[in-house]
Design a protein around this motif. Structure first.
Motif, PDB file in Angstrom:
ATOM      1  N   ASP A 113       0.852  -1.078  -0.023  1.00 29.21           N
ATOM      2  CA  ASP A 113       0.013  -0.020   0.007  1.00 29.21           C
ATOM      3  C   ASP A 113       1.057   1.343  -0.033  1.00 29.21           C
ATOM      4  O   ASP A 113       0.655   2.130  -0.771  1.00 29.21           O
ATOM      5  CB  ASP A 113      -0.759   0.104   1.172  1.00 29.21           C
ATOM      6  CG  ASP A 113      -1.706   1.288   1.300  1.00 29.21           C
ATOM      7  OD1 ASP A 113      -2.582   1.480   0.290  1.00 29.21           O
ATOM      8  OD2 ASP A 113      -1.636   2.161   2.150  1.00 29.21           O
ATOM      9  N   SER A 126       1.514   6.260  -7.036  1.00 27.85           N
ATOM     10  CA  SER A 126       0.273   7.212  -7.472  1.00 27.85           C
ATOM     11  C   SER A 126       0.532   8.587  -7.571  1.00 27.85           C
ATOM     12  O   SER A 126      -0.271   9.184  -8.072  1.00 27.85           O
ATOM     13  CB  SER A 126      -0.833   6.914  -6.281  1.00 27.85           C
ATOM     14  OG  SER A 126      -0.900   7.886  -5.176  1.00 27.85           O
ATOM     15  N   GLU A 132      -3.552   9.154 -11.899  1.00 28.40           N
ATOM     16  CA  GLU A 132      -4.643   9.567 -11.350  1.00 28.40           C
ATOM     17  C   GLU A 132      -5.239   8.465 -10.730  1.00 28.40           C
ATOM     18  O   GLU A 132      -6.127   8.553  -9.615  1.00 28.40           O
ATOM     19  CB  GLU A 132      -5.581  10.625 -12.166  1.00 28.40           C
ATOM     20  CG  GLU A 132      -4.762  11.681 -12.428  1.00 28.40           C
ATOM     21  CD  GLU A 132      -4.050  11.720 -13.567  1.00 28.40           C
ATOM     22  OE1 GLU A 132      -3.564  10.698 -14.184  1.00 28.40           O
ATOM     23  OE2 GLU A 132      -3.436  12.878 -13.706  1.00 28.40           O
ATOM     24  N   ALA A 133      -5.581   7.310 -11.731  1.00 33.70           N
ATOM     25  CA  ALA A 133      -6.570   6.194 -11.314  1.00 33.70           C
ATOM     26  C   ALA A 133      -6.100   5.471  -9.966  1.00 33.70           C
ATOM     27  O   ALA A 133      -6.814   4.824  -9.358  1.00 33.70           O
ATOM     28  CB  ALA A 133      -6.601   5.248 -12.480  1.00 33.70           C
ATOM     29  N   MET A 134      -4.833   5.490  -9.878  1.00 37.90           N
ATOM     30  CA  MET A 134      -4.204   4.891  -8.502  1.00 37.90           C
ATOM     31  C   MET A 134      -4.689   5.755  -7.238  1.00 37.90           C
ATOM     32  O   MET A 134      -4.218   5.154  -6.248  1.00 37.90           O
ATOM     33  CB  MET A 134      -2.641   4.636  -8.523  1.00 37.90           C
ATOM     34  CG  MET A 134      -2.179   3.723  -9.476  1.00 37.90           C
ATOM     35  SD  MET A 134      -0.427   3.512  -9.663  1.00 37.90           S
ATOM     36  CE  MET A 134      -0.605   2.576  -7.960  1.00 37.90           C
ATOM     37  N   ARG A 135      -4.916   7.166  -7.377  1.00 37.33           N
ATOM     38  CA  ARG A 135      -5.307   7.973  -6.302  1.00 37.33           C
ATOM     39  C   ARG A 135      -6.617   7.628  -5.697  1.00 37.33           C
ATOM     40  O   ARG A 135      -7.412   8.598  -5.876  1.00 37.33           O
ATOM     41  CB  ARG A 135      -4.995   9.389  -6.565  1.00 37.33           C
ATOM     42  CG  ARG A 135      -3.708   9.804  -7.155  1.00 37.33           C
ATOM     43  CD  ARG A 135      -3.406  11.116  -7.873  1.00 37.33           C
ATOM     44  NE  ARG A 135      -2.354  10.987  -8.587  1.00 37.33           N
ATOM     45  CZ  ARG A 135      -2.111  11.893  -9.470  1.00 37.33           C
ATOM     46  NH1 ARG A 135      -2.844  13.095  -9.785  1.00 37.33           N
ATOM     47  NH2 ARG A 135      -0.899  11.884 -10.234  1.00 37.33           N
ATOM     48  N   THR A 136      -6.721   6.423  -4.781  1.00 35.61           N
ATOM     49  CA  THR A 136      -7.842   5.936  -4.808  1.00 35.61           C
ATOM     50  C   THR A 136      -8.341   6.286  -3.025  1.00 35.61           C
ATOM     51  O   THR A 136      -9.643   6.240  -2.774  1.00 35.61           O
ATOM     52  CB  THR A 136      -7.922   4.479  -4.659  1.00 35.61           C
ATOM     53  OG1 THR A 136      -6.629   3.848  -4.038  1.00 35.61           O
ATOM     54  CG2 THR A 136      -8.007   4.163  -6.042  1.00 35.61           C
ATOM     55  N   ASP A 137      -7.426   7.051  -2.294  1.00 42.99           N
ATOM     56  CA  ASP A 137      -7.810   7.428  -0.948  1.00 42.99           C
ATOM     57  C   ASP A 137      -7.165   8.925  -0.663  1.00 42.99           C
ATOM     58  O   ASP A 137      -6.416   9.531  -1.510  1.00 42.99           O
ATOM     59  CB  ASP A 137      -7.316   6.270  -0.020  1.00 42.99           C
ATOM     60  CG  ASP A 137      -5.849   6.206   0.320  1.00 42.99           C
ATOM     61  OD1 ASP A 137      -5.139   7.198  -0.291  1.00 42.99           O
ATOM     62  OD2 ASP A 137      -5.409   5.212   0.631  1.00 42.99           O
ATOM     63  N   ARG A 157      -3.321   9.387  -0.660  1.00 45.07           N
ATOM     64  CA  ARG A 157      -2.727   9.444  -2.025  1.00 45.07           C
ATOM     65  C   ARG A 157      -3.053  10.639  -2.742  1.00 45.07           C
ATOM     66  O   ARG A 157      -2.380  11.351  -3.423  1.00 45.07           O
ATOM     67  CB  ARG A 157      -3.111   8.357  -2.877  1.00 45.07           C
ATOM     68  CG  ARG A 157      -2.845   6.705  -2.342  1.00 45.07           C
ATOM     69  CD  ARG A 157      -3.073   5.620  -3.350  1.00 45.07           C
ATOM     70  NE  ARG A 157      -2.799   4.494  -2.538  1.00 45.07           N
ATOM     71  CZ  ARG A 157      -2.921   3.269  -3.008  1.00 45.07           C
ATOM     72  NH1 ARG A 157      -3.279   3.191  -4.257  1.00 45.07           N
ATOM     73  NH2 ARG A 157      -2.634   2.155  -2.405  1.00 45.07           N
ATOM     74  N   LYS A 158      -4.369  11.166  -2.595  1.00 47.90           N
ATOM     75  CA  LYS A 158      -4.840  12.479  -2.926  1.00 47.90           C
ATOM     76  C   LYS A 158      -4.077  13.442  -2.482  1.00 47.90           C
ATOM     77  O   LYS A 158      -3.678  14.642  -3.206  1.00 47.90           O
ATOM     78  CB  LYS A 158      -6.171  12.657  -2.883  1.00 47.90           C
ATOM     79  CG  LYS A 158      -7.093  11.731  -3.866  1.00 47.90           C
ATOM     80  CD  LYS A 158      -8.664  11.784  -3.607  1.00 47.90           C
ATOM     81  CE  LYS A 158      -9.388  10.540  -4.583  1.00 47.90           C
ATOM     82  NZ  LYS A 158     -10.775  10.544  -3.821  1.00 47.90           N
TER      83      LYS A 158
END
Ligand SMILES: [Fe+2]
Ligand SMILES: [Fe+2]
Length: 187
Positions: free
Chosen positions: A78, A85, A91-96, A99-100
């Protein structure tokens, strides 16, 4: 991994002071956001500190080489995916939120430092308005993509003024700690 160990690992791969400073700035921003969201300041801080660990050696493929440097050091998937990410078109990996936050903090932390450097009072009293003004000044910190600064902030869901306040606060705290070690984010 403790912060001290992470700094040691980072210094094995990052020799330029500029990138080291940037890493400390992003660490500060991530810690500030962890505090803001009530998350783990240590874990988020490490993510910021180590996010560019492969940049100096592998600028062309960065951050794709980070797993090779972090995996053997014991970081979990993780953590490694969170670092990946922040890459271009990831961008698609920025899931939480963590990460954002990393993507939103990355360039903006250093941009704020660049703005602070232009002021005699440095971070003191530095407000969103001054940062906005410099964002509109195309000759200033030309390499920084303004659209990316805004898109990553919007993805995090934080208002511009709050974003700047949170980051300035984090940078001020980091600067105070570094001063004790005879170091400065301002160069
Ligand atoms: Fe990076
Ligand atoms: Fe970075």
């Amino acid at each position: 991994m403790s912060r001290e160990e992470a700094v040691k690992l980072l210094k094995e791969h990052v020799k330029t002071e500029q990138l080291y400073r940037h890493s400390l700035a992003v660490e500060a921003g991530m810690r500030a956001y962890a505090k803001h969201f009530g998350e783990d300041e240590e874990a988020w801080g490490l993510l910021g500190l180590l996010h560019d660990i492969d940049f100096e050696k592998y600028p062309e493929v960065h951050p794709a080489k980070a797993p090779e440097l972090l995996g053997p050091a014991g970081f979990d998937q993780d953590f490694i995916d969170a670092i990946l990410s922040h890459g271009l078109n990831a961008e698609a990996m920025r899931t939480d939120q963590k990460r954002k936050a990393l993507s939103a903090v990355d360039q903006m932390s250093s941009f704020i430092i660049a703005v602070a450097r232009m002021r005699p009072e440095y971070f003191d009293g530095l407000k969103a308005k001054s940062v906005k003004k410099k964002m509109k000044d195309k000759a200033f910190a030309k390499a920084v993509d303004r659209d990316d600064l805004e898109a990553t902030r919007e993805a995090l869901g934080v208002e511009f003024a709050d974003h700047i306040d949170i980051l300035v606060q984090g940078l001020v705290e980091q600067e105070e700690k570094l001063k004790e070690e005879g170091f400065s984010l301002l160069g």
